[in-house]
Design a protein around this motif. Sequence first.
Motif, PDB file in Angstrom:
ATOM      1  N   THR A  78       8.884   3.511 -16.591  1.00  0.00           N
ATOM      2  CA  THR A  78       9.773   4.375 -15.822  1.00  0.00           C
ATOM      3  C   THR A  78       9.272   4.419 -14.382  1.00  0.00           C
ATOM      4  N   PRO A  79       9.964   3.748 -13.449  1.00  0.00           N
ATOM      5  CA  PRO A  79      11.167   2.937 -13.666  1.00  0.00           C
ATOM      6  C   PRO A  79      10.816   1.596 -14.326  1.00  0.00           C
ATOM      7  N   SER A  80      11.810   1.023 -14.998  1.00  0.00           N
ATOM      8  CA  SER A  80      11.598  -0.284 -15.625  1.00  0.00           C
ATOM      9  C   SER A  80      11.383  -1.340 -14.548  1.00  0.00           C
ATOM     10  N   LEU A  81      10.624  -2.375 -14.894  1.00  0.00           N
ATOM     11  CA  LEU A  81      10.120  -3.317 -13.898  1.00  0.00           C
ATOM     12  C   LEU A  81      11.045  -4.516 -13.692  1.00  0.00           C
ATOM     13  N   THR A  82      11.459  -4.709 -12.452  1.00  0.00           N
ATOM     14  CA  THR A  82      12.138  -5.941 -12.057  1.00  0.00           C
ATOM     15  C   THR A  82      11.087  -7.039 -11.952  1.00  0.00           C
ATOM     16  N   THR A  83      11.361  -8.201 -12.542  1.00  0.00           N
ATOM     17  CA  THR A  83      10.304  -9.200 -12.661  1.00  0.00           C
ATOM     18  C   THR A  83      10.877 -10.593 -12.880  1.00  0.00           C
ATOM     19  N   ILE A  84      10.018 -11.578 -12.760  1.00  0.00           N
ATOM     20  CA  ILE A  84      10.352 -12.952 -13.141  1.00  0.00           C
ATOM     21  C   ILE A  84       9.901 -13.146 -14.582  1.00  0.00           C
ATOM     22  N   ALA A  85      10.830 -13.548 -15.439  1.00  0.00           N
ATOM     23  CA  ALA A  85      10.518 -13.746 -16.855  1.00  0.00           C
ATOM     24  C   ALA A  85      10.060 -15.178 -17.086  1.00  0.00           C
ATOM     25  N   GLN A  86       8.850 -15.303 -17.611  1.00  0.00           N
ATOM     26  CA  GLN A  86       8.372 -16.588 -18.104  1.00  0.00           C
ATOM     27  C   GLN A  86       8.621 -16.645 -19.605  1.00  0.00           C
ATOM     28  N   PRO A  87       8.999 -17.799 -20.134  1.00  0.00           N
ATOM     29  CA  PRO A  87       9.226 -17.919 -21.581  1.00  0.00           C
ATOM     30  C   PRO A  87       7.901 -18.104 -22.311  1.00  0.00           C
ATOM     31  N   HIS A  88       7.044 -17.052 -22.293  1.00  0.00           N
ATOM     32  CA  HIS A  88       5.674 -17.209 -22.779  1.00  0.00           C
ATOM     33  C   HIS A  88       5.611 -17.648 -24.237  1.00  0.00           C
ATOM     34  N   HIS A  89       6.458 -17.066 -25.067  1.00  0.00           N
ATOM     35  CA  HIS A  89       6.456 -17.446 -26.484  1.00  0.00           C
ATOM     36  C   HIS A  89       6.842 -18.918 -26.636  1.00  0.00           C
ATOM     37  N   GLU A  90       7.865 -19.332 -25.887  1.00  0.00           N
ATOM     38  CA  GLU A  90       8.323 -20.722 -25.948  1.00  0.00           C
ATOM     39  C   GLU A  90       7.264 -21.683 -25.405  1.00  0.00           C
TER      40      GLU A  90
END
Length: 339
Positions: free
Chosen positions: A292-304
């Motif tokens: 809170t607030p939720s984070l704006t971010t770059i998503a990496q496909p870590h699991h993939e």
Amino acid sequence: MSKRFSVRDVARLANVSVGTVSNYLNGKKAVSPRAAALIDNAVRTLGYRRNHLASSLRTSRTKTLGMVIPSIANPFYTSVFEGAEQQARKLGYSLALGVSHYEQETMLQYLESFQMRQMDGIIINGYNTFSSWEALESFDGPVVVVEPPEGPIPFSTVRIDNFAASRRAVDYLVARGHKRIAIVPSSDTDPRFLGYKASLEHANIAYDEDLVLHYGGGQELRKAADDQRGLIKRGERAMNTLLDRTSFTACFFTLDVFAIGACKAVADRGLSVPNDIAIMGFDDLPVAAFLTPSLTTIAQPHHEMGETSVKIIGSRIAAGNLDPVDVCLSHELVIRQSA
């Protein structure tokens, strides 16, 4: 002890691919007479002898893989491991995990152990942690480097385009009207930092060194390697340092764990995210959506990333081919409340 040469050494001396050497020595596929002569000459020159137990060309395998990550404090690395472990089980492998704690010597000890235990393949995370590829040169099996550092790497790699991802993050902040954008990267050569600079240049925003605070990469992370709270505290201190130094309206943290601490630092000063300071992260850790607030971010496909690493090893073994492949996975800008 004299060096045990590998098929990679033979390929380098013969000036042919590792796959060509593998095919010739294993008799699986015909190679040209010229290539055969070059390989024979390289084998004689090096005194190369196949280790039929350890060789990647062997038919009897241990069905085990080894993986080394730098830390268990950063959930990104544990998520990569989970993806690798699940895929390994699907393919009938067991996966042994080592944690280097950002220490080069510890990394080397794990790699030596994996080779002595005749593992069929090795996965390491290379982001700001490892570049001594010679330690793996004698391993006659597939090696995959997740998040490879910049520069030529003689092994298969799994990555995202960090430069493009970072530029996309900063482009978004610029589009939101921010012109004073701080950043906390690992170093001047970090592609995430270079993407930041490219975005500013494209937007005709002057670069200001006061807005840059390097966290120092693996050397500094080692101090908090086993403590998630330590990583978060480091982000908190970074934000306070920047706020004491200069004024800005947005800050880009190249690791989510730092951005989490930064949000606390802003709140402790009686300021608001994003109204006073917008915060951008990088990784999209599971917790990022629940802050809170939720984070704006770059998503990496870590699991993939983990899954793909094991798939590469499986495919290389099945093909009897050690030629490296480079897999660049997609990233995503995840817009939430913090920016």
